[in-house]
Motif scaffolding. Structure first.
Motif, PDB file in Angstrom:
ATOM      1  N   ALA A 165       0.928  -1.200  -0.193  1.00 35.90           N
ATOM      2  CA  ALA A 165      -0.424  -0.130  -0.374  1.00 35.90           C
ATOM      3  C   ALA A 165       1.401   1.167   0.251  1.00 35.90           C
ATOM      4  N   GLU A 166       1.574   1.192   0.969  1.00 34.94           N
ATOM      5  CA  GLU A 166       2.582   2.231   0.354  1.00 34.94           C
ATOM      6  C   GLU A 166       3.513   2.651  -0.875  1.00 34.94           C
ATOM      7  N   LYS A 167       3.818   1.396  -0.879  1.00 37.91           N
ATOM      8  CA  LYS A 167       4.927   1.791  -2.492  1.00 37.91           C
ATOM      9  C   LYS A 167       3.303   2.348  -3.534  1.00 37.91           C
ATOM     10  N   LEU A 168       2.773   2.020  -3.716  1.00 33.71           N
ATOM     11  CA  LEU A 168       1.444   2.079  -4.094  1.00 33.71           C
ATOM     12  C   LEU A 168       1.399   3.937  -4.239  1.00 33.71           C
ATOM     13  N   ALA A 169       0.882   4.199  -2.600  1.00 37.78           N
ATOM     14  CA  ALA A 169       0.790   5.426  -2.228  1.00 37.78           C
ATOM     15  C   ALA A 169       1.699   6.365  -2.878  1.00 37.78           C
ATOM     16  N   GLY A 170       2.898   6.371  -2.915  1.00 42.02           N
ATOM     17  CA  GLY A 170       4.091   7.169  -3.348  1.00 42.02           C
ATOM     18  C   GLY A 170       3.966   6.647  -4.545  1.00 42.02           C
ATOM     19  N   LYS A 171       3.646   6.146  -5.580  1.00 41.04           N
ATOM     20  CA  LYS A 171       3.302   6.450  -7.010  1.00 41.04           C
ATOM     21  C   LYS A 171       2.177   6.806  -7.360  1.00 41.04           C
ATOM     22  N   LEU A 172       1.734   7.467  -6.492  1.00 37.24           N
ATOM     23  CA  LEU A 172      -0.083   8.041  -7.162  1.00 37.24           C
ATOM     24  C   LEU A 172       0.195   9.563  -6.465  1.00 37.24           C
ATOM     25  N   GLU A 176       0.390  14.145  -0.926  1.00 35.39           N
ATOM     26  CA  GLU A 176       0.947  15.100  -0.910  1.00 35.39           C
ATOM     27  C   GLU A 176      -0.065  16.159  -2.057  1.00 35.39           C
ATOM     28  N   ARG A 177      -1.016  15.434  -2.534  1.00 40.13           N
ATOM     29  CA  ARG A 177      -2.068  15.445  -3.564  1.00 40.13           C
ATOM     30  C   ARG A 177      -3.213  15.502  -3.087  1.00 40.13           C
ATOM     31  N   ASP A 178      -4.910  15.973  -3.418  1.00 40.71           N
ATOM     32  CA  ASP A 178      -5.979  15.941  -2.933  1.00 40.71           C
ATOM     33  C   ASP A 178      -6.657  14.596  -3.631  1.00 40.71           C
ATOM     34  N   THR A 179      -6.332  13.536  -2.331  1.00 39.20           N
ATOM     35  CA  THR A 179      -6.746  12.347  -2.288  1.00 39.20           C
ATOM     36  C   THR A 179      -7.621  11.698  -3.139  1.00 39.20           C
ATOM     37  N   SER A 180      -9.233  12.694  -2.342  1.00 39.06           N
ATOM     38  CA  SER A 180     -10.573  12.512  -3.661  1.00 39.06           C
ATOM     39  C   SER A 180      -9.964  12.744  -5.148  1.00 39.06           C
ATOM     40  N   ALA A 181      -8.845  12.981  -5.465  1.00 41.33           N
ATOM     41  CA  ALA A 181      -9.183  13.863  -6.628  1.00 41.33           C
ATOM     42  C   ALA A 181      -8.087  12.256  -7.339  1.00 41.33           C
ATOM     43  N   ILE A 182      -7.262  11.577  -6.820  1.00 40.28           N
ATOM     44  CA  ILE A 182      -6.073  10.915  -7.106  1.00 40.28           C
ATOM     45  C   ILE A 182      -6.624   9.401  -7.663  1.00 40.28           C
ATOM     46  N   LEU A 183      -7.214   8.808  -6.487  1.00 45.51           N
ATOM     47  CA  LEU A 183      -8.507   7.715  -6.076  1.00 45.51           C
ATOM     48  C   LEU A 183      -8.952   7.102  -6.929  1.00 45.51           C
ATOM     49  N   ALA A 185      -9.513   9.409 -10.336  1.00 46.54           N
ATOM     50  CA  ALA A 185      -8.193   8.425 -11.626  1.00 46.54           C
ATOM     51  C   ALA A 185      -7.936   7.549 -11.913  1.00 46.54           C
ATOM     52  N   TYR A 186      -7.032   7.058 -11.030  1.00 50.39           N
ATOM     53  CA  TYR A 186      -6.532   6.263 -10.429  1.00 50.39           C
ATOM     54  C   TYR A 186      -6.932   4.283 -11.044  1.00 50.39           C
ATOM     55  N   ILE A 187      -8.601   4.452  -9.765  1.00 51.53           N
ATOM     56  CA  ILE A 187      -8.929   2.940 -10.572  1.00 51.53           C
ATOM     57  C   ILE A 187      -9.763   3.137 -12.051  1.00 51.53           C
ATOM     58  N   GLU A 188     -10.120   3.961 -12.105  1.00 54.16           N
ATOM     59  CA  GLU A 188     -10.889   4.526 -13.775  1.00 54.16           C
ATOM     60  C   GLU A 188      -9.651   4.233 -14.951  1.00 54.16           C
ATOM     61  N   GLN A 189      -8.447   4.748 -14.295  1.00 53.58           N
ATOM     62  CA  GLN A 189      -7.088   4.739 -15.588  1.00 53.58           C
ATOM     63  C   GLN A 189      -6.698   3.333 -15.833  1.00 53.58           C
ATOM     64  N   ALA A 190      -6.806   2.454 -14.365  1.00 55.42           N
ATOM     65  CA  ALA A 190      -5.983   1.697 -13.909  1.00 55.42           C
ATOM     66  C   ALA A 190      -6.487  -0.218 -14.886  1.00 55.42           C
ATOM     67  N   HIS A 191      -8.001   0.126 -14.127  1.00 61.59           N
ATOM     68  CA  HIS A 191      -8.722  -1.100 -13.614  1.00 61.59           C
ATOM     69  C   HIS A 191     -10.334  -0.805 -14.984  1.00 61.59           C
ATOM     70  N   LYS A 192     -10.044   0.210 -15.588  1.00 61.83           N
ATOM     71  CA  LYS A 192     -11.615   1.043 -15.998  1.00 61.83           C
ATOM     72  C   LYS A 192     -12.618   0.834 -15.504  1.00 61.83           C
ATOM     73  N   VAL A 193     -12.724   0.720 -14.417  1.00 65.48           N
ATOM     74  CA  VAL A 193     -14.038   0.765 -13.574  1.00 65.48           C
ATOM     75  C   VAL A 193     -14.113   2.607 -13.383  1.00 65.48           C
ATOM     76  N   ARG A 194     -15.231   2.748 -13.715  1.00 65.08           N
ATOM     77  CA  ARG A 194     -16.391   4.607 -13.072  1.00 65.08           C
ATOM     78  C   ARG A 194     -16.602   4.974 -12.004  1.00 65.08           C
ATOM     79  N   LEU A 273      -3.573   2.445   2.205  1.00 64.04           N
ATOM     80  CA  LEU A 273      -3.105   3.607   1.197  1.00 64.04           C
ATOM     81  C   LEU A 273      -3.424   4.685   1.760  1.00 64.04           C
ATOM     82  N   THR A 274      -4.684   5.129   2.316  1.00 61.93           N
ATOM     83  CA  THR A 274      -5.213   6.412   2.240  1.00 61.93           C
ATOM     84  C   THR A 274      -3.715   7.045   3.438  1.00 61.93           C
ATOM     85  N   LEU A 275      -3.738   6.261   3.955  1.00 62.56           N
ATOM     86  CA  LEU A 275      -2.658   6.990   5.626  1.00 62.56           C
ATOM     87  C   LEU A 275      -1.210   6.267   5.174  1.00 62.56           C
TER      88      LEU A 275
END
Length: 470
Positions: A165-172, A176-183, A185-194, A273-275
């Motif tokens: 989880a920490e490795k993925l958090a660092g990648k995303l 450092e940025r707004d979690t509500s925007a990051i997650l 976007a990531y799940i849609e891009q990486a897993h095609k989940v809307r 992941l979130t913390l």
């Protein structure tokens, strides 16, 4: 280095076995005689500071983790079990209990499981006397209890999931940025989940449609809940192999417990992941464990922050040993973990003198308490009431309180200790673990007598309770 003698023979033997070394080769490498090593491994002699340093230098051992010595959670659980009147006449010494938990932990777990079955049997007998003989399931732990004990005895820290989880958090760039925007976007891009809002009438927090690749959320959930649930879904999509392997290793009695554990492991990944560990640990130190500031910095809830603080047990990078619990209005402990010496009772409600109960009387406030348990240990305790609603004025609301704290030696690391006289023993309230095992004879709030004490009934004298404890 603490002056407390360390009898950690089983741990030393496990280190030697992991390196496939004979006693003579292992002893030579750390600079002691074979006979001394043999005595250490059989807990006939304690481990010296020089031996610990040699282990750290030659085998990259975390001295802090080794110096913890006793497994306080297992020691507390077996001591509570043996305090039952069932074992009347047998009072093992602390050293005996330590020898069992250190050298035969599986035996200790088996004894605790037997005692749990006995307690469940006895409690069911009071209500279902004639039904008990027809149902063997009454003496077995529930699936939920099995899973709760699994997390309890692994110190509520899952190393593989935490690192991933920490490795993925660092990648995303989380923290450092707004979690509500990051997650999202990531799940849609990486897993095609809307991400889609559920209909207002649907009673859900999260619902995933794997065929349509759509993740539905309640339109009334706060951002912290949505962030956590997206992280949970990421765990299900990316970490299923690891989660399943960890759950299978626990060897649960039922498939139901296995599935409940998988939910718990995905929740663990979501929290990690979130913390993310190191960023969150650094912030906790910087902000002196201020729950509100930590929640604001990481777009998290107060409960998420409090629970995460109790999991900071990574070897070589540990946080302050913290206890954490969630309590309902009836006093039932619905979630618990302690990395501190304080352990929660496995049966019965929480001590009524504990400040967590006061939190319901003062909603929205953080209640502080200096407390002392019967063993003389002293703690800083923090509690607050939380309400979960989200369905509008007419919707039912869940109310519960959370509590966390630490031994008073760490109080200076907490903003909540400011202006409390924690150097004055008289400032500490006497509390217990639960009435069943509390030794305090004069407590005005006692609900039931202690399990291992005899009672004296004087028909001509009446105090706060209608008996005296011999």
């Amino acid at each position: 280095m603490s002056a407390r003698k360390l009898y950690i023979g089983r741990k030393i033997r496990e280190i030697r076995d992991s390196h496939k070394a004979t006693q003579s080769a292992f002893a030579e490498r750390i600079g002691i005689s074979t006979s001394y090593l043999n005595q250490i491994e059989n807990n006939q002699r304690p481990v010296s500071a020089s031996v610990l340093l040699a282990l750290a230098e030659n085998f990259q051992i975390d001295i802090g983790a080794m110096a913890l010595g006793d497994d306080d959670r297992l020691l507390s659980a077996i001591a509570e079990a043996l305090a039952d009147p069932l074992f009347d006449g047998y009072k093992p010494s602390l050293q005996e209990l330590k020898l069992v938990t250190q050298n035969a932990p599986s035996l200790a777990h088996a004894l605790i499981a037997c005692h749990q079955a006995y307690r469940r049997n006895s409690e069911q007998l009071a209500s279902f006397d004639d039904a008990l003989g027809r149902s063997s399931t009454l003496t077995e732990p529930s699936s939920y209890e099995e899973v709760r004990d699994f997390f309890h005895f692994v110190d509520n820290y899952i190393h593989e999931l935490d690192l991933a989880a920490e490795k993925l958090a660092g990648k995303l760039g989380i923290s450092e940025r707004d979690t509500s925007a990051i997650l999202p976007a990531y799940i849609e891009q990486a897993h095609k989940v809307r991400i889609v809002r559920a209909q207002p009438g649907e009673d859900i927090i999260r619902h995933f449609d794997p065929a349509a690749r759509v993740l539905y959320f309640s339109p009334y959930s706060p951002p912290s809940t949505r962030n956590f649930q997206i992280a949970f879904q990421i765990a299900e999509l990316e970490m299923e192999e690891e989660v399943s392997a960890i759950a299978r290793r626990a060897r649960f009695r039922s498939a139901e417990a296995l599935e409940i554990c998988k939910i718990g492991l995905r929740n663990y990944f979501a929290g990690a992941l979130t913390l993310p560990y190191q960023a969150f640990l650094a912030a906790a130190k910087e902000l002196r464990h201020d729950l509100e500031l930590l929640a604001a910095r990481f777009d998290a809830s107060i409960e998420q922050v409090a629970h995460r603080l109790s999991t900071l047990q990574r070897p070589g990078l540990k946080g302050v040993p913290i206890f954490f619990a969630r309590i309902d209005r009836a006093g039932n402990i619905t979630k618990r973990h302690s990395a501190a010496k304080l352990q929660f009772a496995r049966f019965g409600a929480a001590c009524p003198l504990w400040n967590v109960h006061q939190a319901f009387e003062q909603p929205g406030r953080i209640i502080r308490q200096l407390a002392e348990t019967p063993d003389g240990a002293r703690y800083l305790c923090v509690a607050t009431e939380l309400t979960k609603g989200g369905g509008g004025f007419n919707a039912p609301q869940r109310r519960y309180a959370i509590a966390l704290g630490c031994e008073v030696a760490y109080a200076g690391d907490f903003v909540y200790a400011d202006k409390l006289d924690h150097g004055n023993r008289a400032a500490f309230d006497p509390i217990g673990i639960s009435c069943r095992i509390c030794e305090r004879a004069s407590c005005p709030q006692r609900a039931v007598p202690p399990l291992n004490r005899k009672l004296v009934v004087d028909h001509n004298r009446r105090g706060a309770v209608p008996y005296e404890i011999a």
